[in-house]
Enzyme design. Structure first.
Site, PDB file in Angstrom:
ATOM      1  N   CYS A   1      -3.295   0.061   7.753  1.00 37.77           N
ATOM      2  CA  CYS A   1      -1.988   0.683   7.973  1.00 37.77           C
ATOM      3  C   CYS A   1      -1.812   1.067   9.437  1.00 37.77           C
ATOM      4  O   CYS A   1      -0.684   1.261   9.910  1.00 37.77           O
ATOM      5  CB  CYS A   1      -1.863   1.923   7.096  1.00 37.77           C
ATOM      6  SG  CYS A   1      -3.199   3.126   7.331  1.00 37.77           S
TER       7      CYS A   1
ATOM      8  N   ASP B   1      -7.807   0.884  -4.193  1.00 31.74           N
ATOM      9  CA  ASP B   1      -8.904   1.126  -3.255  1.00 31.74           C
ATOM     10  C   ASP B   1      -9.458   2.524  -3.517  1.00 31.74           C
ATOM     11  O   ASP B   1      -8.745   3.528  -3.379  1.00 31.74           O
ATOM     12  CB  ASP B   1      -8.394   1.022  -1.814  1.00 31.74           C
ATOM     13  CG  ASP B   1      -9.530   0.980  -0.795  1.00 31.74           C
ATOM     14  OD1 ASP B   1     -10.676   1.298  -1.163  1.00 31.74           O
ATOM     15  OD2 ASP B   1      -9.258   0.631   0.372  1.00 31.74           O
TER      16      ASP B   1
ATOM     17  N   ASP C   1     -15.180  -4.275   0.737  1.00 34.67           N
ATOM     18  CA  ASP C   1     -14.539  -3.664   1.905  1.00 34.67           C
ATOM     19  C   ASP C   1     -15.609  -3.037   2.789  1.00 34.67           C
ATOM     20  O   ASP C   1     -15.930  -3.549   3.849  1.00 34.67           O
ATOM     21  CB  ASP C   1     -13.508  -2.630   1.461  1.00 34.67           C
ATOM     22  CG  ASP C   1     -12.802  -1.981   2.650  1.00 34.67           C
ATOM     23  OD1 ASP C   1     -13.004  -2.422   3.797  1.00 34.67           O
ATOM     24  OD2 ASP C   1     -12.035  -1.022   2.435  1.00 34.67           O
TER      25      ASP C   1
ATOM     26  N   GLN D   1     -12.198  -8.497   1.368  1.00 32.33           N
ATOM     27  CA  GLN D   1     -11.136  -8.173   2.297  1.00 32.33           C
ATOM     28  C   GLN D   1     -11.535  -8.666   3.687  1.00 32.33           C
ATOM     29  O   GLN D   1     -12.580  -8.278   4.212  1.00 32.33           O
ATOM     30  CB  GLN D   1     -10.838  -6.673   2.389  1.00 32.33           C
ATOM     31  CG  GLN D   1      -9.739  -6.445   3.414  1.00 32.33           C
ATOM     32  CD  GLN D   1      -9.272  -5.024   3.614  1.00 32.33           C
ATOM     33  OE1 GLN D   1      -8.411  -4.782   4.434  1.00 32.33           O
ATOM     34  NE2 GLN D   1      -9.833  -4.082   2.894  1.00 32.33           N
TER      35      GLN D   1
ATOM     36  N   GLN E   1       0.846  -1.196   0.000  1.00 31.72           N
ATOM     37  CA  GLN E   1       0.000   0.000   0.000  1.00 31.72           C
ATOM     38  C   GLN E   1       0.882   1.247   0.000  1.00 31.72           C
ATOM     39  O   GLN E   1       1.844   1.358   0.743  1.00 31.72           O
ATOM     40  CB  GLN E   1      -0.967   0.005   1.172  1.00 31.72           C
ATOM     41  CG  GLN E   1      -0.376  -0.178   2.545  1.00 31.72           C
ATOM     42  CD  GLN E   1      -1.438  -0.199   3.625  1.00 31.72           C
ATOM     43  OE1 GLN E   1      -2.554   0.282   3.436  1.00 31.72           O
ATOM     44  NE2 GLN E   1      -1.109  -0.764   4.762  1.00 31.72           N
TER      45      GLN E   1
ATOM     46  N   GLU F   1     -11.195  -2.014  -5.213  1.00 30.81           N
ATOM     47  CA  GLU F   1     -11.745  -2.231  -3.878  1.00 30.81           C
ATOM     48  C   GLU F   1     -12.715  -1.112  -3.497  1.00 30.81           C
ATOM     49  O   GLU F   1     -12.432   0.068  -3.724  1.00 30.81           O
ATOM     50  CB  GLU F   1     -10.607  -2.278  -2.855  1.00 30.81           C
ATOM     51  CG  GLU F   1     -11.067  -2.510  -1.424  1.00 30.81           C
ATOM     52  CD  GLU F   1      -9.909  -2.644  -0.454  1.00 30.81           C
ATOM     53  OE1 GLU F   1     -10.177  -2.568   0.772  1.00 30.81           O
ATOM     54  OE2 GLU F   1      -8.759  -2.820  -0.893  1.00 30.81           O
TER      55      GLU F   1
ATOM     56  N   LYS G   1     -10.838  -7.955   6.991  1.00 31.11           N
ATOM     57  CA  LYS G   1     -10.208  -6.816   7.654  1.00 31.11           C
ATOM     58  C   LYS G   1      -9.922  -7.201   9.099  1.00 31.11           C
ATOM     59  O   LYS G   1     -10.741  -7.015   9.992  1.00 31.11           O
ATOM     60  CB  LYS G   1     -11.113  -5.591   7.572  1.00 31.11           C
ATOM     61  CG  LYS G   1     -10.352  -4.293   7.648  1.00 31.11           C
ATOM     62  CD  LYS G   1     -10.985  -3.238   6.765  1.00 31.11           C
ATOM     63  CE  LYS G   1     -10.047  -2.073   6.544  1.00 31.11           C
ATOM     64  NZ  LYS G   1     -10.521  -1.172   5.500  1.00 31.11           N
TER      65      LYS G   1
ATOM     66  N   HIS H   1      -2.561  -0.092  -3.972  1.00 34.06           N
ATOM     67  CA  HIS H   1      -3.618   0.428  -3.095  1.00 34.06           C
ATOM     68  C   HIS H   1      -4.061   1.816  -3.556  1.00 34.06           C
ATOM     69  O   HIS H   1      -5.189   2.036  -3.927  1.00 34.06           O
ATOM     70  CB  HIS H   1      -3.180   0.452  -1.625  1.00 34.06           C
ATOM     71  CG  HIS H   1      -4.271   0.834  -0.676  1.00 34.06           C
ATOM     72  ND1 HIS H   1      -4.482   2.129  -0.264  1.00 34.06           N
ATOM     73  CD2 HIS H   1      -5.194   0.090  -0.038  1.00 34.06           C
ATOM     74  CE1 HIS H   1      -5.499   2.174   0.563  1.00 34.06           C
ATOM     75  NE2 HIS H   1      -5.956   0.946   0.722  1.00 34.06           N
TER      76      HIS H   1
END
Length: 433
Positions: free
Chosen positions: A365, A240, A311, A333, A176, A277, A335, A198
């Site tokens: 992140c 994303d 997502d 995803q 990312q 995404e 998560k 990303h």
């Protein structure tokens, strides 16, 4: 070999995570960036600023044999959005870990990982389940405790708990870029990162008034990857967009205008595959599933080969099952901080087996090196389709942490297998004699 020991104490220390908490609603409503921060007032409950320092709760689990193992409680960058648990504030939750959580787990056998982790999932305080971040962090420590007590890898503990056959090589890592989407993508090309970048396309400015800025970026990715990557390098592009395509076009998503835009994205990425995404945020799980099914069917009917990734509103294990059952995405995803215990992330990946949906073991992140390493073991134990490089938005550090943890574990498991094979051969020779 198993060490006989028990859990004797649990401690919680507030600390920093690898990025920041951002008020996604405020940003999508047009909050202006001021350097690294944002101007304006937050709109999501719990936020004091639109961007504020990320927090973690460092969990130390002490065992009777003198060993101390660790897990880190972490929550996603966009906490409180898309149906997720509220903003995680470490000082507020430290007494919960050292109180009710410790009371539940102290005295337990650390080798009983699944039993201990599930007890944590069921624990309630004042009638409410524990925040997902607590379940996430404490389960990491429980996993490490089980592996240490059994002198094995965390991958093997999870594989035994979930009934899986672990991957024999590292799972493809998804890098990312953060907002430094050009320089960091170039770093990824040089390091041959398999899935990237990303992109963090979370505003109208970044996608363009008609989507043209994103198209230009994807075209650049294809060209620059050929210039910097080795001859046999074949990356997969993963962008994303945080619902911004939905902001541009709106429903219905199977109409020609929308499908044509995805066809343009496919052409811009050629000859490499591309996946998008969070194409829209429909405001609820049922609405999101409907919108993504509509888009996916429109793309299929038009022969457009862009994969879409769930997502928003796909947070819990139950959510993952709902998206997979509906055929709402090519990838979901998982998560990790939003699912609670790491064993639940493993179950979510497993639920995709035998379906048309692939599992992307993601996260945020805004985690730590400890949680990232734990997730590397979830990826290996379940052989996920891809795993996120984390924490942080600098790319290099997160990629190093996740990739090296997988390589280290694969190498350790190979050495253990060679020893087992050699011992078996020795036993056969002895028996023949």
């Amino acid at each position: 070999m198993t060490t006989e020991t028990t859990i004797t104490a649990i401690h919680a220390t507030p600390g920093y995570s690898g990025f920041f908490f951002d008020d996604q609603r405020a940003i999508k409503r047009g909050a202006r960036q001021d350097g690294f921060t944002y101007d304006g007032d937050p709109v999501t409950e719990g936020f004091d600023e639109i961007r504020q320092a990320g927090e973690t709760l460092i969990v130390d689990v002490e065992l009777e044999d003198g060993t101390t193992v660790r897990g880190d409680c972490a929550a996603v960058q966009y906490s409180g959005a898309g149906g997720r648990d509220p903003l995680f504030q470490a000082d507020e939750y430290a007494p919960v870990v050292e109180g009710p959580v410790a009371d539940e787990l102290e005295g337990r056998d650390p080798t009983a990982f699944l039993e201990n982790a599930e007890a944590l999932e069921e624990l309630q305080v004042n009638g409410d389940r524990l925040h997902t971040a607590i379940r996430y962090g404490v389960s990491q420590a429980l996993l490490a405790a089980a592996a240490g007590a059994q002198n094995t890898t965390r991958t093997d503990v999870l594989a035994d708990a979930l009934g899986t056959e672990p991957a024999t090589e590292p799972v493809p890592v998804f890098g990312q870029s953060g907002d430094d989407r050009y320089t960091n993508a170039e770093k990824m090309f040089v390091k041959r990162v398999p899935v990237l970048p990303h992109g963090l396309i979370n505003s109208r400015e970044k996608i363009g008034a008609d989507g043209e800025t994103l198209l230009e970026y994807v075209e650049w990715l294809g060209k620059r990857s050929q210039e910097l990557g080795p001859d046999d390098y074949e990356p997969r592009f993963h962008i994303d967009v945080y619902g911004m395509i939905g902001e541009l076009f709106g429903p219905p998503y199977d109409r020609v205008e929308v499908v044509d835009y995805f066809a343009d994205l496919e052409a811009a990425a050629a000859p490499y595959p591309i996946q998008i995404e969070g194409p829209m945020d429909a405001g609820g799980r049922a609405e999101q599933i409907h919108a993504m099914v509509e888009l996916r069917e429109g793309l299929a009917d038009a022969g457009v080969g862009v994969d879409i990734v769930a997502d928003e509103w796909c947070n819990t294990l139950e959510d993952v099952r709902a998206f997979v059952d509906a055929g709402a995405a090519d990838l979901v995803q998982v998560k990790t901080p939003d699912l609670g215990g790491v064993q639940r992330s493993g179950r979510a990946v497993r639920y995709c087996e035998g379906t048309d949906t692939r599992a992307y073991l993601g996260g945020t992140c805004n985690e730590t090196e400890t949680s990232a390493r734990a997730c590397a073991h979830v990826a290996l134990a379940t052989d996920a389709a891809q795993v996120l490089a984390k924490p942080g938005m600098g790319f290099d550090e997160g990629y190093m942490i996740v990739e090296n943890e997988m390589r280290r574990t694969v190498a350790r498991r190979e050495r253990a297998q060679r020893r087992t094979d050699a011992s078996a051969e020795s036993d056969e020779v002895t028996a023949d004699d």
